[in-house]
Scaffold this motif. Sequence first.
Motif: not given
Length: 453
Positions: A235-236, A240-241, A245-249, A327-328
């Motif tokens: 799930l992590g 991430f994938n 937006m979170a992935r790019q940052l 997510p971390l």
Amino acid sequence: MDLIIYSCQARLTSYFRQKRTQRTLLLAVGVVLAGFYSWLFTFLLQKAHEGGINPSVDKVLSYANLALLAITIMRSFFPAYIPKADFISRIFPVNAWQRFWTELVVELVSPFYFVLLNFLIILFLMSPDYTLTHFLQSILVFFTAHITRRSLQLFIERKIKWLSRHFASSAVMAGAFVALQVKAPMFEPASSAIMLVVHLAAVAAFLASNYLLEQAAFEPKRKVVNYSHNARRSLGWRLFNNHKMARQLLLFGLGFKILMLGVDAIVFMAKGVHMFDKNPSFWLFAGPLVIYTYVFNNVWGFYKNLWLTTERTTSDYKAFLKISLLPLRLPLLLDAALVVAYVVFFNQEKSTFILLMYLASVLVLTPIGIIASFTSPKTVKGGILSFSAKTSYLYSMLAVVLIGLLFLPLLHPLLYLIYPIVIGMSLFAMVAVMREYPAYKYRLFETLYKTEA
């Protein structure tokens, strides 16, 4: 011209639309700080003129220009990445040249640039060694830094048509700019007004390069989600994938960290000394600070559906703590792998400090991130091109201050005793916030799911 004036007015109105008193006070504080640093540089220039300090007047002016250049570029990447503003929607029939000039001018209408301009004006009025020629040159340096920042943002946020004629033309103009800088660096004080003409030509070439680079970039794509149906992936990984937006940052933050560690490694191999030893502030990039200030100081803003699912199913603080760490995991693992590789190959002599500092940073920043996500959530809307804060500036600066305390063992090993104090304070604050979660959940829902007009 009417479009530029209207866009500038809209930018100013939007800035003071909410929290007017707070933002006015912050702007006033910025002007006061600009005056203080103007006085400081005036004092240094006076001492250099009298021979009271070792650097000459020209060197002090060079340092001022370099500081102006570095701060203008770095503000978009640290402590949090600020996406390139997209003021004019692509659906409006505005030609490329007009769109470029409008966005370029409107980007300059910001409190940060206003404070910098105050710094230059006050320095010009206070210091007789800072002449009109130097003032105009600093304006060109500041404008060059702004164009550099726009170019870097284009490379980060957009795909480039590498084989297009626009990119080839952009590379030629950028080469002309670099050639002029090698011959006459812009940050060194101009000896005469004629040099301003040379610098102006360099800026014009760089501006043309930026315009052509923008034409060589593909139009930004929005609302593209890559779904994974592989059950063996955690799930992590999916968190991430699948969050573009979170992935790019996060990838940009990791790339920025690779750059800083790589520069130190190159300096070490060339001179046998570490850049970190000369400037302790660079240790900020050895820890996991970047990925927290980019994303994980607002984990529920990025993963609001994850928060809502947990709230509707359990509403238990243990579940929130566990879910917020999901997510971390992957970004932190990648970040830690970079640091371990750097320690093994380039900095074994400081391995004890680096590894202990990294572990303590995780134990400090994770509670701070959880606190920030509950008490100061930010609505993450639009795409990566949207001009809005993704994390809380207050908690990002607080994270920088707390991590700064973890550098104290560089002064004396006994100061490792401060680690359990800082970690304990962070954990205690997190527990206190988690216990008050019922008072925050309605504000969270209102912020993350508010209806936009």
